[in-house]
Design a protein around this motif. Sequence first.
Motif, PDB file in Angstrom:
ATOM      1  N   GLU A  27       6.433 -85.305  33.911  1.00  0.00           N
ATOM      2  CA  GLU A  27       5.621 -84.588  33.079  1.00  0.00           C
ATOM      3  C   GLU A  27       5.897 -83.198  32.547  1.00  0.00           C
ATOM      4  O   GLU A  27       4.997 -82.657  31.833  1.00  0.00           O
ATOM      5  CB  GLU A  27       4.337 -84.490  34.085  1.00  0.00           C
ATOM      6  CG  GLU A  27       3.658 -85.529  34.614  1.00  0.00           C
ATOM      7  CD  GLU A  27       2.630 -85.017  35.476  1.00  0.00           C
ATOM      8  OE1 GLU A  27       1.686 -86.019  35.801  1.00  0.00           O
ATOM      9  OE2 GLU A  27       2.535 -84.207  36.052  1.00  0.00           O
ATOM     10  N   GLU A  61       5.614 -82.952  28.454  1.00  0.00           N
ATOM     11  CA  GLU A  61       4.106 -82.988  28.159  1.00  0.00           C
ATOM     12  C   GLU A  61       3.385 -82.104  28.489  1.00  0.00           C
ATOM     13  O   GLU A  61       2.494 -81.412  27.856  1.00  0.00           O
ATOM     14  CB  GLU A  61       3.465 -84.259  28.511  1.00  0.00           C
ATOM     15  CG  GLU A  61       4.227 -85.596  27.741  1.00  0.00           C
ATOM     16  CD  GLU A  61       3.977 -85.511  26.539  1.00  0.00           C
ATOM     17  OE1 GLU A  61       3.185 -85.235  25.758  1.00  0.00           O
ATOM     18  OE2 GLU A  61       4.966 -86.284  25.727  1.00  0.00           O
ATOM     19  N   PHE A 121       1.174 -79.287  26.392  1.00  0.00           N
ATOM     20  CA  PHE A 121      -0.316 -79.157  26.668  1.00  0.00           C
ATOM     21  C   PHE A 121      -0.553 -77.326  26.707  1.00  0.00           C
ATOM     22  O   PHE A 121      -1.301 -76.877  26.031  1.00  0.00           O
ATOM     23  CB  PHE A 121      -0.570 -79.636  27.829  1.00  0.00           C
ATOM     24  CG  PHE A 121      -2.008 -79.020  28.128  1.00  0.00           C
ATOM     25  CD1 PHE A 121      -3.018 -79.979  27.748  1.00  0.00           C
ATOM     26  CD2 PHE A 121      -2.319 -78.263  29.122  1.00  0.00           C
ATOM     27  CE1 PHE A 121      -4.454 -79.476  27.938  1.00  0.00           C
ATOM     28  CE2 PHE A 121      -3.621 -77.731  29.419  1.00  0.00           C
ATOM     29  CZ  PHE A 121      -4.681 -78.480  28.971  1.00  0.00           C
ATOM     30  N   LYS A 165      -0.541 -80.952  20.016  1.00  0.00           N
ATOM     31  CA  LYS A 165      -1.623 -82.282  19.909  1.00  0.00           C
ATOM     32  C   LYS A 165      -1.162 -83.323  20.935  1.00  0.00           C
ATOM     33  O   LYS A 165      -0.259 -83.489  21.536  1.00  0.00           O
ATOM     34  CB  LYS A 165      -1.498 -82.828  18.504  1.00  0.00           C
ATOM     35  CG  LYS A 165      -2.337 -84.134  18.202  1.00  0.00           C
ATOM     36  CD  LYS A 165      -2.001 -84.774  17.138  1.00  0.00           C
ATOM     37  CE  LYS A 165      -3.071 -85.731  16.854  1.00  0.00           C
ATOM     38  NZ  LYS A 165      -2.845 -86.642  15.661  1.00  0.00           N
ATOM     39  N   GLU A 166      -2.238 -83.694  21.543  1.00  0.00           N
ATOM     40  CA  GLU A 166      -2.280 -84.880  22.735  1.00  0.00           C
ATOM     41  C   GLU A 166      -1.368 -85.885  22.223  1.00  0.00           C
ATOM     42  O   GLU A 166      -1.894 -86.358  21.039  1.00  0.00           O
ATOM     43  CB  GLU A 166      -3.635 -85.082  23.172  1.00  0.00           C
ATOM     44  CG  GLU A 166      -3.792 -86.207  24.365  1.00  0.00           C
ATOM     45  CD  GLU A 166      -5.037 -86.643  24.626  1.00  0.00           C
ATOM     46  OE1 GLU A 166      -5.049 -87.547  25.638  1.00  0.00           O
ATOM     47  OE2 GLU A 166      -6.015 -85.768  24.155  1.00  0.00           O
ATOM     48  N   GLN A 187      -0.482 -90.910  27.100  1.00  0.00           N
ATOM     49  CA  GLN A 187      -0.105 -90.260  28.273  1.00  0.00           C
ATOM     50  C   GLN A 187      -0.063 -91.135  29.338  1.00  0.00           C
ATOM     51  O   GLN A 187      -1.128 -91.844  29.560  1.00  0.00           O
ATOM     52  CB  GLN A 187      -0.685 -88.891  28.606  1.00  0.00           C
ATOM     53  CG  GLN A 187      -0.411 -87.983  29.551  1.00  0.00           C
ATOM     54  CD  GLN A 187       0.990 -87.450  29.499  1.00  0.00           C
ATOM     55  OE1 GLN A 187       1.657 -87.494  28.355  1.00  0.00           O
ATOM     56  NE2 GLN A 187       1.542 -86.721  30.538  1.00  0.00           N
ATOM     57  N   PHE A 197      -4.312 -79.565  32.260  1.00  0.00           N
ATOM     58  CA  PHE A 197      -3.633 -80.853  31.821  1.00  0.00           C
ATOM     59  C   PHE A 197      -3.822 -82.245  32.176  1.00  0.00           C
ATOM     60  O   PHE A 197      -4.229 -83.312  31.661  1.00  0.00           O
ATOM     61  CB  PHE A 197      -2.041 -80.404  32.095  1.00  0.00           C
ATOM     62  CG  PHE A 197      -1.187 -81.648  31.814  1.00  0.00           C
ATOM     63  CD1 PHE A 197      -0.875 -82.119  30.550  1.00  0.00           C
ATOM     64  CD2 PHE A 197      -0.428 -82.190  32.879  1.00  0.00           C
ATOM     65  CE1 PHE A 197       0.197 -83.008  30.471  1.00  0.00           C
ATOM     66  CE2 PHE A 197       0.560 -82.976  33.024  1.00  0.00           C
ATOM     67  CZ  PHE A 197       0.664 -83.528  31.602  1.00  0.00           C
ATOM     68  N   GLN A 229      -7.453 -83.384  30.934  1.00  0.00           N
ATOM     69  CA  GLN A 229      -7.664 -83.683  29.571  1.00  0.00           C
ATOM     70  C   GLN A 229      -6.673 -84.536  29.116  1.00  0.00           C
ATOM     71  O   GLN A 229      -7.008 -85.473  28.044  1.00  0.00           O
ATOM     72  CB  GLN A 229      -7.255 -82.410  28.844  1.00  0.00           C
ATOM     73  CG  GLN A 229      -8.613 -81.395  29.250  1.00  0.00           C
ATOM     74  CD  GLN A 229      -8.477 -80.000  28.457  1.00  0.00           C
ATOM     75  OE1 GLN A 229      -7.856 -79.806  27.432  1.00  0.00           O
ATOM     76  NE2 GLN A 229      -8.816 -78.928  29.398  1.00  0.00           N
ATOM     77  N   TRP A 230      -5.378 -84.744  29.589  1.00  0.00           N
ATOM     78  CA  TRP A 230      -4.441 -85.285  28.848  1.00  0.00           C
ATOM     79  C   TRP A 230      -3.970 -86.916  29.901  1.00  0.00           C
ATOM     80  O   TRP A 230      -3.397 -87.708  29.334  1.00  0.00           O
ATOM     81  CB  TRP A 230      -2.929 -84.755  28.895  1.00  0.00           C
ATOM     82  CG  TRP A 230      -3.098 -83.941  27.643  1.00  0.00           C
ATOM     83  CD1 TRP A 230      -4.226 -83.260  26.849  1.00  0.00           C
ATOM     84  CD2 TRP A 230      -1.864 -83.458  26.539  1.00  0.00           C
ATOM     85  NE1 TRP A 230      -3.984 -82.570  25.692  1.00  0.00           N
ATOM     86  CE2 TRP A 230      -2.358 -82.976  25.580  1.00  0.00           C
ATOM     87  CE3 TRP A 230      -0.586 -83.449  26.690  1.00  0.00           C
ATOM     88  CZ2 TRP A 230      -1.663 -82.199  24.621  1.00  0.00           C
ATOM     89  CZ3 TRP A 230       0.175 -83.186  25.941  1.00  0.00           C
ATOM     90  CH2 TRP A 230      -0.174 -82.287  24.780  1.00  0.00           C
ATOM     91  N   CYS A 231      -4.167 -86.726  31.178  1.00  0.00           N
ATOM     92  CA  CYS A 231      -3.888 -87.887  31.978  1.00  0.00           C
ATOM     93  C   CYS A 231      -5.061 -88.619  32.427  1.00  0.00           C
ATOM     94  O   CYS A 231      -4.972 -89.699  32.516  1.00  0.00           O
ATOM     95  CB  CYS A 231      -2.995 -87.206  33.288  1.00  0.00           C
ATOM     96  SG  CYS A 231      -1.547 -86.055  32.634  1.00  0.00           S
ATOM     97  N   TYR A 268      -6.724 -91.571  30.465  1.00  0.00           N
ATOM     98  CA  TYR A 268      -6.160 -92.722  30.350  1.00  0.00           C
ATOM     99  C   TYR A 268      -6.195 -93.717  31.773  1.00  0.00           C
ATOM    100  O   TYR A 268      -6.566 -94.991  31.814  1.00  0.00           O
ATOM    101  CB  TYR A 268      -4.639 -92.778  30.165  1.00  0.00           C
ATOM    102  CG  TYR A 268      -4.511 -92.216  28.622  1.00  0.00           C
ATOM    103  CD1 TYR A 268      -4.827 -92.684  27.572  1.00  0.00           C
ATOM    104  CD2 TYR A 268      -4.224 -90.721  28.583  1.00  0.00           C
ATOM    105  CE1 TYR A 268      -4.592 -92.164  26.240  1.00  0.00           C
ATOM    106  CE2 TYR A 268      -4.093 -90.234  27.417  1.00  0.00           C
ATOM    107  CZ  TYR A 268      -4.385 -90.846  26.352  1.00  0.00           C
ATOM    108  OH  TYR A 268      -4.118 -90.064  25.053  1.00  0.00           O
TER     109      TYR A 268
END
Length: 161
Positions: free
Chosen positions: A38, A41, A45, A50-51, A55, A89, A92-94, A97
């Motif tokens: 990670e 990424e 973040f 940008k995302e 992810q 992180f 918002q990013w993991c 999904y």
Amino acid sequence: MFSVRSTMMISEFSRLFTTFQRTAFRLELRSHYDVPSEEVEFARFVTGEKEPRQQNREWSELVAKAVSLGKEMTRVRVLPEITTPYIQFETQWCYPYSIRAGERIVFLQETVLYSLIKEPIEDFWLFDDTVLVLMRYDSAGRFLGPEVRSSDVEVRAYRLL
């Protein structure tokens, strides 16, 4: 019954995610995990980039497959009073999904957890309510390895969480 501690090979631990029959439950307590996969990424973040389009693809695919077979994957993410950049992180990013793939993610305030539980606990995975795997980390959040516990008493105590 006495407690048996056994360090597990990473391959054995990984296999649990494809061989569990009904449930996989994760408790995450740390405010930061130092995960090499990670690293890039997370740096993106933190700097406000940008995302990425997808992810955590491998994890999402694993979750989706398990859920398609009727299995349940649940994670409780304990939140400290002050949210860290790493938790931001994750959320918002993991996690989006993972949630789309079918993982159930519950957020719990740290103060609530520790008002209910008086004994010290650690990050863990519990598979099918029978296989308890404590997740060992160093003080920086680097994963040291999984440790399987086989005491019925200990497994039962963690299952009650």
